[in-house]
Design an enzyme around this catalytic site. Structure first.
Site, mmCIF file in Angstrom:
data_model
loop_
_atom_site.group_PDB
_atom_site.id
_atom_site.type_symbol
_atom_site.label_atom_id
_atom_site.label_comp_id
_atom_site.label_asym_id
_atom_site.label_seq_id
_atom_site.Cartn_x
_atom_site.Cartn_y
_atom_site.Cartn_z
ATOM 1 N N PRO A 283 0.636 -1.200 -0.069
ATOM 2 C CA PRO A 283 0.045 -0.039 0.129
ATOM 3 C C PRO A 283 0.982 1.316 0.057
ATOM 4 C CG PRO A 283 0.138 -0.865 2.080
ATOM 5 C CD PRO A 283 0.786 -1.790 1.253
ATOM 6 N N ASP A 331 2.060 -4.860 -13.956
ATOM 7 C CA ASP A 331 2.590 -6.240 -13.306
ATOM 8 C C ASP A 331 4.089 -6.219 -13.491
ATOM 9 O OD1 ASP A 331 3.351 -8.888 -12.873
ATOM 10 O OD2 ASP A 331 1.709 -9.698 -14.528
ATOM 11 N N CYS A 401 8.096 -10.286 4.315
ATOM 12 C CA CYS A 401 7.725 -10.143 5.674
ATOM 13 C C CYS A 401 7.494 -11.446 6.146
ATOM 14 C CB CYS A 401 6.477 -9.304 5.842
ATOM 15 S SG CYS A 401 6.178 -9.068 7.667
#
Length: 463
Positions: A283, A331, A401
């Site tokens: 984001p 993409d 992550c």
């Protein structure tokens, strides 16, 4: 007229509004695949709930979701039929009540009565008797007593015991144990699981050139240990009340994310340093920090995100940052730019998120080993695209992550084995003062060692 006439009935109690709000957030997460942190934050804002009520609601939501597996094992001993046969809304009510009884300082009598009232309002009078009976059974033991009753002995089945005692799926525990072994760290598996179960701190980033740390500290934050741009908001609360956050000059960002983005921006680079790329930008937290750092070097950032609504979030994160930084909807595995066009590239690839279980408590029950296998081809394709996109001598940061071996070293090894134009460099020197980084050359951060999300970084140079 009969005493049972509706006219003579005492009015029913209304449910506690905080518990009712928490239950409805939990339902959005479990029934609609919502993300707990996003749904809860929006709900608290919409209801203008703050202070003690917001803190209580947050603990009800995150705690219930975090310990769901343990509570289901307890409830299975207290319900006369298999849990899958219960209505999903009823099961969430029972989980919410169990959390209050076993892990919160809520009087058991009050907790049961409040949950019976809430059940009557949300699921009907006919369900309230079952909730009353089941929660009274739950309240007869403490959490430790329940764990002793339902978990296997740790010496017979360590992972099985930890799955109940520490509320993690067995496969996740095994993956974490393997990852610690790969890094050559002491086998502090219990410490890692405990850190995952600690409520996360609200960590802020002062975007360089736009905000100073002193501004965040004056608002009640304290400096983070490792990031020169980070501060922890003491006591929680809404970070949006801070002027620098409200205007986009600062943001909410885990210290681990700050460290890996800063490592890419400060890695030594000879020659041009004008074009930076964030290949998987949404984001946009890392994009905003990178754009701020790029401004200090007269560089421009291009942020690429395949989903339009997430690209809009990136634009929102970049709104306060000056410069002609670009956000593209596209993409990352199919570049529309020339090969070797960029000097620095961040490939923060989609992953299981197992490194952020503190912040996304529902993820541990939502993810499966199949998800890891399904993501790996995309991760490899994105890393290969990132290397192709950077010029010879340029730097790529491969970031996840997650500490899972299949999402970290295995991806890097697979991609570099398939091409001869890139090498991994030692990234540890880009984390000054940070201990327990392992034997390198890549870096793995840990919740229990660094109080960050379990961020992984491999620094790769195009040759």
């Amino acid at each position: 007229m009969s005493d049972r006439s509706p006219r003579n009935r005492a009015p029913q109690r209304r449910p506690d509004p905080v518990r009712q709000l928490a239950y409805r957030v939990i339902r959005q997460v479990t029934a609609e695949d919502g993300y707990a942190n996003l749904v809860l934050n929006k709900t608290l804002r919409d209801q203008r709930m703050s202070g003690r009520d917001a803190a209580f609601c947050t603990e009800l939501v995150h705690g219930t979701l975090r310990w769901q597996g343990t509570y289901d094992a307890v409830l299975a001993r207290c319900v006369s039929r298999p849990l899958p046969e219960l209505d999903a809304n009823l099961l969430d009510l029972l989980r919410l009540g169990t959390h209050q009884l076993l892990r919160m300082r809520v009087d058991s009598y009050a907790a049961v009565n409040e949950m019976v009232t809430l059940t009557r309002a949300e699921a009907g009078q006919s369900r309230s008797g079952l909730v009353n009976a089941v929660l009274r059974k739950v309240s007869q033991r403490t959490l430790d007593q329940w764990i002793t009753t339902i978990a296997p002995a740790p010496e017979d089945d360590e992972y099985g015991y930890l799955a109940i005692a520490k509320a993690h799926p067995r496969w996740v525990i095994g993956a974490f144990d393997d990852a610690l072994g790969v890094r050559g760290l002491e086998r502090d598996l219990v410490d890692l699981l405990d850190a995952d179960n600690d409520p996360p701190r609200v960590t802020l980033v002062a975007r360089p050139g736009l905000a100073e740390l002193d501004e965040l500290i004056e608002a009640g934050a304290t400096r983070t240990r490792w990031s020169q741009y980070g501060a922890v908001l003491q006591g929680g609360g809404d970070p949006g009340r801070i002027g620098a956050v409200a205007t986009g000059r600062a943001g909410v960002q885990d210290e681990g994310s700050q460290l890996v983005a800063t490592a890419l921006a400060t890695a030594p680079l000879e020659g041009d340093d004008a074009r930076w790329l964030d290949l998987c930008a949404g984001p946009g937290g890392k994009s905003a920090l990178l754009a701020s750092l790029a401004n200090q070097k007269d560089a421009l950032l291009t942020a690429v995100e395949p989903q339009k609504h997430r690209a809009d979030l990136v634009r929102s994160n970049l709104r306060a940052i000056p410069g002609d930084h670009q956000v593209l909807v596209g993409d990352g595995t199919k570049p529309t730019w020339p090969a070797g066009w960029y000097d620095r590239v961040l490939a923060d690839v989609p992953c299981s998120g197992l490194g952020a279980l503190r912040r996304r408590p529902e993820a541990r029950w939502r993810r499966t080993p199949d998800d890891i296998a399904e993501l790996q081809p995309l991760q490899e394709a994105l890393l290969s695209s990132a290397i192709t996109s950077v010029r010879p001598g340029g730097i790529v940061a491969y970031v996840t992550c997650s500490p899972h071996y299949a999402e970290t070293r295995a991806v890097v090894d697979a991609v570099l084995d398939s091409r001869s134009d890139a090498v991994v460099e030692d990234a540890r020197e880009l984390f000054p003062g940070v201990p327990s980084l392992g034997g390198g050359p890549d870096v793995q951060l840990w919740p229990h060692l660094h109080s960050t999300d379990a961020m992984y970084l491999a620094l790769i140079r195009r040759t």
